[in-house]
Design a protein around this motif. Structure first.
Motif, short mmCIF file in Angstrom:
data_model
loop_
_atom_site.label_atom_id
_atom_site.label_comp_id
_atom_site.label_asym_id
_atom_site.label_seq_id
_atom_site.Cartn_x
_atom_site.Cartn_y
_atom_site.Cartn_z
N ARG A 252 0.84 -1.22 0.00
CA ARG A 252 0.00 0.00 0.00
C ARG A 252 0.87 1.26 0.00
O ARG A 252 0.52 2.25 -0.63
CB ARG A 252 -0.95 0.03 1.20
CG ARG A 252 -1.89 -1.16 1.32
CD ARG A 252 -2.74 -1.40 0.10
NE ARG A 252 -3.42 -2.69 0.22
CZ ARG A 252 -3.79 -3.44 -0.81
NH1 ARG A 252 -3.57 -3.04 -2.05
NH2 ARG A 252 -4.39 -4.60 -0.61
N ALA A 253 2.00 1.22 0.70
CA ALA A 253 2.90 2.39 0.70
C ALA A 253 3.38 2.66 -0.72
O ALA A 253 3.47 3.81 -1.15
CB ALA A 253 4.08 2.17 1.63
N ALA A 254 3.67 1.58 -1.46
CA ALA A 254 4.14 1.75 -2.84
C ALA A 254 3.02 2.27 -3.73
O ALA A 254 3.19 3.26 -4.45
CB ALA A 254 4.70 0.43 -3.37
N GLU A 255 1.85 1.63 -3.67
CA GLU A 255 0.81 2.04 -4.63
C GLU A 255 0.23 3.41 -4.28
O GLU A 255 -0.23 4.12 -5.17
CB GLU A 255 -0.26 0.97 -4.83
CG GLU A 255 -1.16 0.68 -3.69
CD GLU A 255 -2.28 -0.29 -4.10
OE1 GLU A 255 -2.62 -0.38 -5.28
OE2 GLU A 255 -2.81 -0.96 -3.19
N MET A 256 0.27 3.80 -3.01
CA MET A 256 -0.24 5.12 -2.63
C MET A 256 0.88 6.18 -2.68
O MET A 256 0.68 7.31 -2.28
CB MET A 256 -0.86 5.09 -1.23
CG MET A 256 -2.07 4.17 -1.08
SD MET A 256 -3.34 4.40 -2.35
CE MET A 256 -3.89 6.06 -2.00
N LYS A 257 2.05 5.76 -3.14
CA LYS A 257 3.20 6.67 -3.30
C LYS A 257 3.51 7.42 -2.00
O LYS A 257 3.65 8.65 -1.98
CB LYS A 257 2.96 7.65 -4.45
CG LYS A 257 2.76 6.95 -5.78
CD LYS A 257 2.70 7.91 -6.94
CE LYS A 257 2.61 7.21 -8.28
NZ LYS A 257 1.52 6.23 -8.41
N CYS A 258 3.60 6.66 -0.92
CA CYS A 258 3.91 7.28 0.38
C CYS A 258 5.40 7.63 0.43
O CYS A 258 6.23 6.94 -0.17
CB CYS A 258 3.55 6.32 1.51
SG CYS A 258 1.77 6.07 1.63
#
Ligand code: UDP
Length: 240
Positions: A149-155
């Motif tokens: 999720r951190a990757a896909e939400m560009k955190c």
């Protein structure tokens, strides 16, 4: 240490921190206190995604060790993470923080499915998004869910709030000479099998250049300190 300029972060909380001082389950007072820390982080202007583990209720490995089918046990673990997500949503909304839960296992009576673009919109509108049920598949953990999720939400960073205050070169409970890293690179974590997150989660962060900040969420006020570049923590990143 200068304060890192994060705009959007993913905060991963181990399920066990929701137990507070209990041996099992959810300590609502402790969840309320955690929600207060999350609110403070959000009020500082951050966009916040949350992933909460399920270890306070059920871990697939523990079920498998007692003879359960591993995949079946893992699905139970994923359901546990949804319960924790709902508990946190309730605590955040009591504090007036608008929150949406998105689950990788669809259960439309209680929460939304994971839809990246919708999550993006929630964040733009100032809502906290809690991603539940990990990656939605057995043989994974919520650490992998958090990295995904951190990757896909560009955190800008994955903050791992846990019971220990960073990454050590040995188990500090067993080895009195164990030393905590201030910073350490992904490859050292993987090669030395340092206990940060499981290898697939660390590799996903490495491949997407997402720093992992490991800190103790048990100390009150620590999330704010870590976000201000203070407090005890370890940062796992590319160049150290
Ligand atoms: N789990 C899974 N796939 C996932 C995420 C979680 O199978 O993508 C299961 C797995 O059984 C795991 C349990 O859910 O043990 C609870 O998650 P985790 O152990 O990561 O929780 P934490 O240690 O962070 O509390």
């Amino acid at each position: 240490m200068t304060a890192p300029a994060y705009k959007r972060i993913l905060l991963k909380l181990s399920g066990e921190v929701l137990m507070g001082n209990q041996q099992f389950g959810i300590d609502t007072e402790f969840v309320a206190a955690l929600a207060g820390e999350v609110k403070a982080a959000k009020d500082s202007g951050l966009e916040l995604c949350l992933v909460i583990g399920g270890g306070n209720i059920f871990r697939g490995m523990a079920g498998a060790a007692k003879g359960m089918d591993r995949a079946q046990a893992d699905y139970m673990g994923m359901l546990a993470t949804v319960m924790n997500a709902l508990a946190m949503q309730s605590a955040l909304e009591r504090l007036g923080v608008p929150t949406r839960v998105q689950s990788a296992i669809e259960m439309d009576k209680v929460c939304e499915p994971v839809i990246r673009r919708r999550a993006e919109r929630h964040l733009e509108k100032g809502r906290v998004v809690i991603f539940a049920a990990g990656v939605g598949a057995p043989y994974f953990t919520t650490d992998s869910g958090a990295a995904l999720r951190a990757a896909e939400m560009k955190c800008d960073a994955l903050l791992k709030g846990t019971s220990v205050d960073g990454v050590y070169n040995a188990d500090p409970k067993k080895d009195p000479t164990a030393r905590r890293y201030d910073t350490v690179d992904y490859d050292t974590v993987l090669a030395d099998n340092l206990q940060v997150m499981d290898a697939s989660a660390v590799a996903l962060c490495r491949d997407n250049n997402i720093p992992i900040v490991v800190f103790s969420i048990r100390e009150q006020g620590n999330l704010a300190r870590v976000l201000a570049g203070e407090g005890t923590q370890t940062i796992v990143k590319k160049d150290v």
